[in-house]
Design an enzyme around this catalytic site. Structure first.
Site, PDB file in Angstrom:
ATOM      1  N   ASP A 110      -3.909  37.212 -22.706  1.00 61.66           N
ATOM      2  CA  ASP A 110      -3.345  35.880 -22.890  1.00 61.66           C
ATOM      3  C   ASP A 110      -1.831  36.016 -23.041  1.00 61.66           C
ATOM      4  OD1 ASP A 110      -3.477  33.005 -23.590  1.00 61.66           O
ATOM      5  OD2 ASP A 110      -5.536  33.498 -24.102  1.00 61.66           O
ATOM      6  N   ASP A 354     -11.276  25.904 -26.319  1.00 58.51           N
ATOM      7  CA  ASP A 354     -10.722  24.585 -26.654  1.00 58.51           C
ATOM      8  C   ASP A 354     -11.699  23.439 -26.374  1.00 58.51           C
ATOM      9  OD1 ASP A 354      -8.261  25.714 -27.357  1.00 58.51           O
ATOM     10  OD2 ASP A 354      -7.483  25.532 -25.320  1.00 58.51           O
TER      11      ASP A 354
HETATM   12  C1  NOJ Z   1      -3.751  26.180 -25.295  1.00 63.13           C
HETATM   13  C2  NOJ Z   1      -4.685  27.112 -25.996  1.00 63.13           C
HETATM   14  O1  NOJ Z   1      -5.811  27.338 -25.213  1.00 63.13           O
HETATM   15  C3  NOJ Z   1      -4.997  26.486 -27.337  1.00 63.13           C
HETATM   16  O2  NOJ Z   1      -6.042  27.151 -27.999  1.00 63.13           O
HETATM   17  C4  NOJ Z   1      -3.742  26.467 -28.144  1.00 63.13           C
HETATM   18  O3  NOJ Z   1      -3.980  25.786 -29.358  1.00 63.13           O
HETATM   19  C5  NOJ Z   1      -2.589  25.781 -27.407  1.00 63.13           C
HETATM   20  N1  NOJ Z   1      -2.512  26.128 -26.012  1.00 63.13           N
HETATM   21  C6  NOJ Z   1      -1.278  26.155 -28.026  1.00 63.13           C
HETATM   22  O4  NOJ Z   1      -0.996  27.500 -27.763  1.00 63.13           O
END
Ligand code: NOJ
Length: 577
Positions: A110, A354
């Site tokens: 990531d 998410d």
């Molecule tokens: C996207 C990520 O997938 C999420 O988990 C995160 O909270 C936000 N970007 C901020 O980095």
């Protein structure tokens, strides 16, 4: 070359390796704990590599393991080059790279460079004084107009942050505000500053030199902000009931985004990009933009994560949950398939860290249909053109968690939302009901490895509770069961590996208006696949719906003994020629 029959732009000979690959996402905190502290770690990932190999995936995308105060579970990074002791050591990361490569798999890390943690030394230095050499590495602005610092409305713009409240926080010492599109502990980097960009590129090169095979780039289409020549940032349209505005027009695919990604490609990837995978997470990206981002001739990224399909069950915000109309899903996926048919490439996903669990959200997680709807959704997605991503536990049919009270949530987005909703006078029962369906914590409960009390995840107390349904729904129970969700994912992944038509075939949507049956063809040269999925509990006569299905060969189905009737949540992949 035969001029009457030009090669397919993604011909079987020339197609990049990732067109026939499947990626598996590990959210390390919830994958496997090996030291008993209740939080998953790299040692745990190393212990479970057989699961990935058995599934047949090609790539592991590892969510952040870098040093972090964990305000957003690692998406707030305080050192881009290290490993947080919570997750393990540098040596274990090297061991992971070697172990994956030894099994023919790749590692994608990531990359979170829209923002750092407020505890990153760059921000600590930037904050130390308005005259700091790193002041301009972040977005610092004085209070608005005649407002005194700290008074409501003094924020430099009216933007709402992604996790409730204003996107600006006042630094008392200097009287200036800094921008954070996410939590106040995630200040946005200023990509206008070339030193910032060069520091990031150098860091990325070091990871590649160390053996990683690419990056999943967090909210990468937000790095370019629309800033006026005088440094002014623009207010956005008001968001009813918040006193704040939607600033996204100023930072979604901003004016310099393509320039920045092309520069990144030149500085970091060029010369070695064929072996790598780069995927840009891009909220709000349009098909036209996605085409530009992923056109190989432009050298930006290999593929994008777009959000259109995961917004279809939402009204004004993610907490405003609406039923999904299948025809809207078809229209959306169909547009993306057509839009990227000749140029560019897409990622395919239902789940990630998410999103709530797909079987609960788009399927039917009641006992009668959980297995069948999980395998039906998987078939529907994996047979599209694009690179499929499997999120940990999805391959087991893991479902949403039965959250009973607000105290059970850990995610900053959910916790902040509840607080803001209470201040706004909303009904707590309704707010909780929406959180139960949509909270990111649904995806973050520990992977269910077996039926033991902690599901084989930890010997300690897990940081988020294990879903009580793990006694029935777990990897151990599914591993040797040919009818399991896990076995079906294994077959889908193998199908993509073995059949170029699954990876590269042209896509054509059928029955666009049908409310429950999702059908399409994939065609490559003379091979045609017909994919039919019954997305619901009503049975249909298959030959009445799709006469072409008569006499076709079943390549893969999710229910035994193909019958004349397309049963509830049945999915079939048929070979027509
Ligand atoms: C996207 C990520 O997938 C999420 O988990 C995160 O909270 C936000 N970007 C901020 O980095």
């Amino acid at each position: 070359m035969d001029p009457a029959n030009p090669p397919h732009p993604m011909g079987t000979e020339s197609a990049p390796w990732w067109t026939s690959a499947v990626v598996y996402q590990v959210y390390p905190r919830s994958f496997q704990d090996c030291d008993g502290d209740g939080i998953g770690d790299l040692g745990g990932v190393l212990q479970r590599l057989d699961h990935l190999a058995d599934l047949g995936v090609d790539v592991l995308w590892l969510s952040p393991v870098y040093p972090s105060p964990q305000a957003d579970n690692g998406y707030d990074i305080s050192d881009y080059e290290g490993i947080d002791p919570l997750f393990g050591t540098q040596a274990q990361l090297d061991e992971l790279i070697a172990a994956l490569h030894g099994r023919g798999m790749r590692l994608v890390m990531d990359l979170v460079v829209n923002h750092t943690s407020d505890e990153h030394p760059w921000f600590v230095e930037s904050r130390s004084s308005p005259s700091s050499p790193k002041r301009d590495w972040y977005w610092w602005r004085p209070p608005r107009g005649r407002f005194a610092a700290g008074t409501p409305g003094a924020e430099p713009t009216n933007w709402q942050s992604a996790f409730s409240g204003p996107a600006w926080t006042l630094d008392e010492a200097s009287g200036e505000y800094y921008l954070h599109l996410f939590t106040r502990k995630q200040p946005d980097l200023n990509w206008e500053n070339p030193e910032v960009r060069q520091a990031i590129y150098a860091m990325m090169r070091r990871w590649l030199d160390r053996g990683v095979d690419g990056f999943r780039m967090d909210v990468i289409n937000m790095i370019s902000k629309d800033v006026a020549d005088d440094g002014h940032l623009h207010d956005g349209p008001p968001i009813p009931g918040t006193g704040l505005g939607d600033g996204s027009a100023s930072y979604i695919c901003g004016p310099r985004i393509h320039e920045f990604l092309q520069e990144m490609h030149r500085e970091v990837f060029s010369g070695r990009d064929a072996a790598l995978l780069t995927v840009g997470e891009m909220p709000g990206v349009t098909i036209e933009q996605a085409k530009l981002f992923t056109d190989p001739a432009r050298a930006e990224v290999d593929m994008v994560f777009q959000f259109e399909h995961v917004n279809l069950d939402q009204g004004s915000s993610k907490w405003d949950v609406r039923p999904l109309r299948l025809r809207n899903l078809k229209a959306s996926f169909g547009r993306w398939q057509a839009g990227l048919a000749d140029v560019g490439w897409n990622s395919l996903y239902w789940d990630n860290h998410d999103q709530p669990r797909a079987v609960s959200r788009f399927g039917d997680d009641s006992p009668a249909f959980r297995r069948d709807s999980a395998t039906c959704l998987a078939t529907l997605l994996h047979l599209h053109r694009g690179t499929p991503y499997v999120y940990q536990g999805e391959e087991l049919g893991m479902a949403n968690f039965p959250f009973a009270s607000v105290d059970e949530f850990r995610d900053v987005e959910s916790v902040n939302h509840f607080g803001a909703a209470m201040v706004a006078g909303q009904d707590p029962t309704a707010v909780l009901a929406a959180m139960r369906r949509m909270s990111r914590d649904n995806a973050r409960t520990p992977v269910q490895w077996d039926a033991s009390p902690s599901a084989g995840f930890t010997t300690g107390t897990s940081w988020l509770p294990v879903n009580p349904d793990h006694v029935e729904w777990n990897a151990a129970a599914q591993r040797d069961d040919p009818t399991s969700v896990l076995a079906h994912y294994r077959r889908l992944i193998a199908l993509r590996h073995e059949n170029p038509v699954v990876a590269l075939g042209d896509f054509a949507m059928l029955l666009p208006e049908h409310e429950h049956v999702y059908a399409f063809t994939r065609t490559l040269d003379s091979q045609v696949l017909l994919v039919v999925c019954n997305v619901g509990a009503t049975p249909y006569e298959l030959s009445a719906l799709l006469p072409r299905a008569n006499g076709a060969t079943l390549l893969l189905g999710n229910l035994p003994d193909a019958a004349a009737t397309l049963r509830p949540w049945e999915a079939r992949v048929l070979q027509l020629s």
